[in-house]
Enzyme design. Structure first.
Site, short mmCIF file in Angstrom:
data_model
loop_
_atom_site.label_atom_id
_atom_site.label_comp_id
_atom_site.label_asym_id
_atom_site.label_seq_id
_atom_site.Cartn_x
_atom_site.Cartn_y
_atom_site.Cartn_z
N GLN B 234 0.82 -1.20 0.00
CA GLN B 234 0.00 0.00 0.00
C GLN B 234 0.86 1.26 0.00
OE1 GLN B 234 -2.90 -2.15 3.15
NE2 GLN B 234 -3.45 -0.02 2.85
N ARG B 381 -8.90 -0.93 7.97
CA ARG B 381 -9.90 -0.04 7.39
C ARG B 381 -10.24 1.12 8.32
NH1 ARG B 381 -14.01 -1.65 2.85
NH2 ARG B 381 -14.63 0.44 2.28
N CYS B 382 -9.20 1.71 8.89
CA CYS B 382 -9.44 2.90 9.69
C CYS B 382 -8.15 3.68 9.75
CB CYS B 382 -9.87 2.55 11.11
SG CYS B 382 -8.59 1.75 12.08
N GLU B 754 -13.23 4.72 5.33
CA GLU B 754 -13.07 4.05 6.62
C GLU B 754 -14.16 4.41 7.62
OE1 GLU B 754 -9.08 5.34 7.12
OE2 GLU B 754 -8.28 3.62 6.02
#
Lengths: 200, 800
Positions: B234, B381-382, B754
């Site tokens: 990523q 996912r945050c 998110e």
């Protein structure tokens, strides 16, 4: 993964016959399907192996057994077994087994086992551990009872001749390999039997 | 020539349009290009020998049998990496991590050796044949046990080191203590408060479990001295910098390519031992090496999330005005501190835990602890640790409401930061950019008929024969995303800016290259829309490229909802540089002064004269072929955007559950999610992101769990046990929105991917606990599986 089991199994033979099996490590080991003693290091230390077959794959556990207590008066055995396979699983079991008298000249095998399993078996089989241990012990107890019964029968028939033939130990048919697929099927059957048994 | 303005606007397919995703054509035809699709001539394969036990000393490793297997080329262990000083590597959190276990293993499934072979099968056979002898040590899986005085020493390599990367270590298994806020003011507020509440809660260890597992294809060219590596990353630029620093190869000769990525969710931020070993193996063998992990390896050994043992406290007035917040956290970081956070924040942005509420005094403290579990602590996912923070404050507000017998909506409204208070500085020092929490909450309550739901619940609670328990969950959350301002945010010393390079071609099409990398976010679609609106070029002729460090400008990558807040701003700023130059060219072509020009959708026109204009297409041609005297030819720009602040998206979520009293089975009857992510770039993609985030939130709240037994065996590391919801289990989502732009972002956008994950998880727990609230229950821990809920039903004596 740790499982603690407290079990009682009926033995269709008297205390002496039962103790004869319980105190003989070679015989005791073969009560467990797929298990055997491969080497006797001294009176209290043994090497052994267990073969487990899942379909075409065979896992071979090799390990050691140490006798911690062997008390013929209390008819109690305490042992520690440890083993590992090459595929990354290991297991240990501390077992205390005791024979007590029951009705009809029969006896009861009381067992307390603390089993610790590590590695792949513990990762994938966690939820099955208790039921699997249960089933293994049930099979173990069944063979144990058969052996003790056969020994008692032989002793009775051989009474007066002075010797019980060692060959009678071989009487029960014990699988050389523990067949996991057949075993899992038995487990599933037991699961449903328990399920419906409970509802009734 | 003069098409109506609305048609011209439509033709751009710019910001605000639900433009279809450009990526999907290749994905739905199986034409994606993932790391495992890379096949190079002469390529060999790597597989990893992993520890079966959680804590042990390695007595001996025997490679001989493995090397006898036909096709096996090499077996590498820590001993082989030692001369290269690569047997340990730095983590993003300032700790070190074993690349291959050096004398000791610290967690089950830790990398012990690698086998490189001509084909994948021989590599797997080789792994089976490597013999490793372990001397087992007592494993510690509970962080509270780890901190006891007599606990086994887990990290012998740190023996005697009382200074960690984030200050003093007070115990051999302690990593750091981090705190924020004003302790004295907070303690004083608690001492004098009319009402206080306290609640322990555990946010269990979970795993992002992306569909594509991690992997690499490393290819070292010994003749040119160049290393090219395709990687599931990523953040490819950071990987390039780290690889260059570790290997000594100049950064200009290291090329990291993140091709199509099949989901990341934070799992693909860290640098894993497998990547390093594949690179070393390629350098040693002079051949390309492929390593792709399987599902079990992915769940067991790569970046987990959460594992926070939290205690929350609130002090309030008797009528429910919150005066102070205090939290204490024991954070289980596993065997190595490989938490992926900005360097100065070992607990990430956990200090966003004052949430959407105007709380005068607040203090939080986090202690990181080593245990015999896999390293990690990624933001699933945050934004960094925001999910934990939001869970804590939202649970605590519910607990306080329950104590005061107040309604959940009422207590929130009473404590909101009001619209007119923005920009608002929180007790922890965050400067919230914008928000309108009351409007969002009111809209949700009206949409679901909140009063009607509460009335229905009253009736059901009064009926002992009702077969179900009904619960209503409510959450009004605020996220902090878009890391971040480089004065406070960096990773290994690299500021967390991001970048964009736009080149407009002579015929009016364009290419944009970015420092981010999409893993499903739809960057190729949305980035082009931003440029389309800024420059008046149809998004259909704008190419977006990311992920290749040889061509893309340096950027910090995609995680923590930072792409739109940071890279999106870089796009706007780069486009505006081009816009300014285009205006000069238009003035030259029209022979007027720049001041007389105005911009209209896709052209500069003479103010008030619709017939005298130059479109961006005309200008592009002229930029190369008839530039004004003194102006250099060409039409391109680069911008590195260092955000002045974070952005603060928010939302109001409501959930209704019906729990079967007989089985504990829970039906999500309704889930209503209102999100405010500021300016909306592509409503369809936002909707998709929210559906995805809610579904992952549902997964965490209702089923996901990485548990360990006392010996450190990981339980449930296959998809048979680990819960990944499919369309069958997933509830129906209802979505809504308000728009409160960010005042400091060039587009007003805040980021969205998110929020639905962060916001939904406490909403599910809020609903589940609410179902039991009339029985005096204030909290129980996730995951809310049927079995655990049934145990809860039994505990309060209402199971039927």
């Amino acid at each position: 993964m740790e499982v603690v089991l407290d079990k009682k199994y009926p033995v269709a033979a008297g205390l002496d016959a039962g103790w004869a099996v319980l105190s003989n490590m070679h015989e005791l080991a073969t009560c467990m399907p797929g298990a055997q003693i491969t080497e006797e290091i001294d009176a209290t230390h043994y090497k052994g192996s267990v073969r487990v077959k899942v379909g075409p794959a065979v896992a071979a556990f090799a390990g050691t057994i140490e006798i911690l207590i062997l008390d013929p008066v209390a008819r109690t055995l305490k042992m520690m077994g440890k083993g590992a396979d090459k595929g990354g699983s290991s297991a240990s079991m501390e077992l205390t087994a005791k024979l007590v008298a029951a009705e009809n000249g029969h006896s009861t095998l009381e067992g307390h086992a603390e089993v610790i399993v590590n590695g792949k078996f513990a990762q994938f089989g966690g939820r099955m551990m208790t039921s699997v241990s249960d089933m293994i012990l049930m099979q173990f107890a069944e063979v144990f009872s058969q052996k003790a019964q056969a020994l008692q029968g032989a002793a009775t028939s051989a009474e007066g001749t002075g010797a019980a033939s060692a060959a009678v130990f071989a009487a029960p048919i014990v699988a050389k390999e523990f067949n996991a697929l057949a075993f899992i099927w038995a487990l599933i059957r037991k699961f449903f039997a328990d399920l419906f048994g409970r509802k009734n | 020539m003069n098409a109506p303005m609305s048609d011209r606007e439509k033709a751009l397919m710019g910001m605000g349009e639900s433009r279809l995703r450009k990526e999907d054509a290749r994905f739905i035809q199986g034409k994606g290009n993932y790391v495992d699709d890379i096949k190079l001539p002469n390529m060999v394969f790597m597989d990893i020998v992993r520890s079966p036990v959680a804590h042990a000393r390695i007595k001996r490793i025997n490679k001989e049998e493995a090397l006898k297997i036909p096709g096996v080329l090499a077996v590498l262990t820590a001993e082989d990496l030692k001369p290269l000083k690569l047997h340990w590597m730095p983590t993003l959190a300032g700790d070190v991590q074993a690349v291959l276990a050096d004398e000791k293993v610290h967690f089950q499934m830790q990398e012990v050796a690698v086998v490189i072979a001509e084909d994948r099968y021989a590599a797997a056979d080789g792994v089976e044949a490597v013999e490793v002898e372990y001397e087992e040590l007592q494993a510690v899986v509970d962080p509270f046990e780890a901190l006891k005085p007599g606990a086994p020493v887990l990290r012998e390599d740190l023996a005697g080191k009382t200074d960690g990367a984030h200050g003093k270590r007070y115990h051999h298994n302690h990593i750091f203590t981090w705190d924020a806020g004003d302790k004295e003011a907070t303690d004083a507020a608690f001492a004098n408060a009319a009402v206080t509440v306290k609640q322990d809660m555990f946010y269990p260890r979970v795993h992002p479990c992306p569909l594509e597992t991690c992997g690499a294809v490393a290819s070292f060219d010994p003749v040119r001295g160049e290393l090219t590596t395709w990687l599931t990353s990523q953040a490819p630029h950071i990987v390039r910098t780290v690889v260059s620093m570790l290997s000594g190869i100049p950064e200009s000769k290291v090329r990291i390519i993140s091709p199509d990525i099949g989901g990341g969710f934070g799992n693909k931020v860290p640098i894993y031992p497998g990547y390093v070993c594949a690179i070393v193996a390629s350098i040693v063998l002079g051949r390309p090496v492929k390593w792709i992990e399987d599902r079990i390896e992915n769940i067991s050994s790569t970046g987990f999330a959460r594992d926070y043992h939290m205690t929350g406290e609130l002090a309030a007035t008797a009528d429910g005005k919150i005066l102070a917040l205090r939290t204490n956290v024991i954070a289980d970081h596993g065997a190595f501190d490989a938490c992926a956070d900005p360097t100065k924040f070992p607990a990430g942005m956990f200090h966003i835990c004052s949430g959407s509420y105007d709380i005068p005094a607040a203090y939080c403290k986090v202690d990181g602890v080593y245990t015999n579990k896999a390293p990690g602590g990624v933001a699933y996912r945050c934004s960094f640790r925001v999910t934990e923070a939001v869970y804590l404050v939202e649970r605590m507000v519910d607990v306080l409401a329950q104590k005061l017998n107040m309604d959940k909506a009422e207590i929130r409204a009473k404590n909101f930061i009001k619209r007119e208070q923005f920009p608002y500085t929180s007790a922890f020092g965050f400067e919230y950019d914008s928000g309108d929490y009351q409007t969002a909450l009111d809209k949700v309550l009206k949409a679901v008929d909140y009063k009607g739901l509460r009335a229905e619940q009253e009736v059901k609670r009064a009926d002992p024969n009702c077969p179900t328990l009904m619960g209503i969950g409510l959450v009004t959350f605020t996220e902090v995303v878009g890391a971040g301002p480089s004065k406070i945010c960096d990773i290994l010393g690299v500021g967390m800016f991001d970048s964009c390079e736009i080149r407009v071609h002579p015929t009016g099409s364009a290419i944009a290259r970015m420092g981010t990398i999409s893993q499903g976010q739809g960057h190729q679609t949305t980035y082009a829309q931003i440029i389309a609106t800024e420059l008046g070029i149809s998004s259909e002729v704008i190419q977006v490229e990311e992920g290749d460090t040889h061509t893309a400008p340096y950027g910090l990558g995609t995680y923590g909802s930072r792409s739109t807040p940071v890279a999106g701003a870089a796009i706007a700023m780069a486009a505006r540089k081009i816009h300014a130059k285009a205006k000069k060219i238009a003035a030259h072509l029209l022979e007027v002064s720049e001041a007389d020009l105005e911009w209209e959708i896709d052209r500069f026109k003479l103010r008030g004269n619709d017939d005298k204009f130059k479109t961006m297409k005309d200008i592009a041609w002229a930029a190369y072929n008839q530039p004004p005297p003194g102006l250099e030819p060409g039409l391109e720009a680069v911008h590195y955007y260092d955000p002045p602040n974070f952005t603060f998206p928010f939302g109001a979520y409501l959930c209704v559950v019906d729990i079967d009293k007989g089985t504990g089975d829970t039906k999500i009857r309704r889930f209503y999610a209102l999100d405010d992510c500021g300016t909306r770039i592509n409503p369809m993609i936002i909707e998709g992101q929210i559906h995805g985030g809610l579904t992952e939130g549902f997964a965490v709240a209702m089923g996901q769990l990485l548990s360990f037994d006392k010996q450190g065996n990981i339980q449930g590391n296959t998809l048979m046990d680990y819960f990944l919801p499919t369309a069958v289990e997933t509830p129906k989502w209802e979505t809504d929105y308000t728009v409160t732009p960010s005042p400091h972002h060039p587009l007003g956008a805040k980021g969205v991917a998110e929020s639905p994950h962060v916001g939904s998880i406490p909403t599910f727990t809020s609903a589940m606990v609410d179902a039991f609230a009339h029985l005096g229950v204030t909290h129980f821990n996730m995951p809310h599986t049927s079995y655990r809920v049934w145990q809860q039903l039994k505990a309060v004596g209402i199971a039927i």
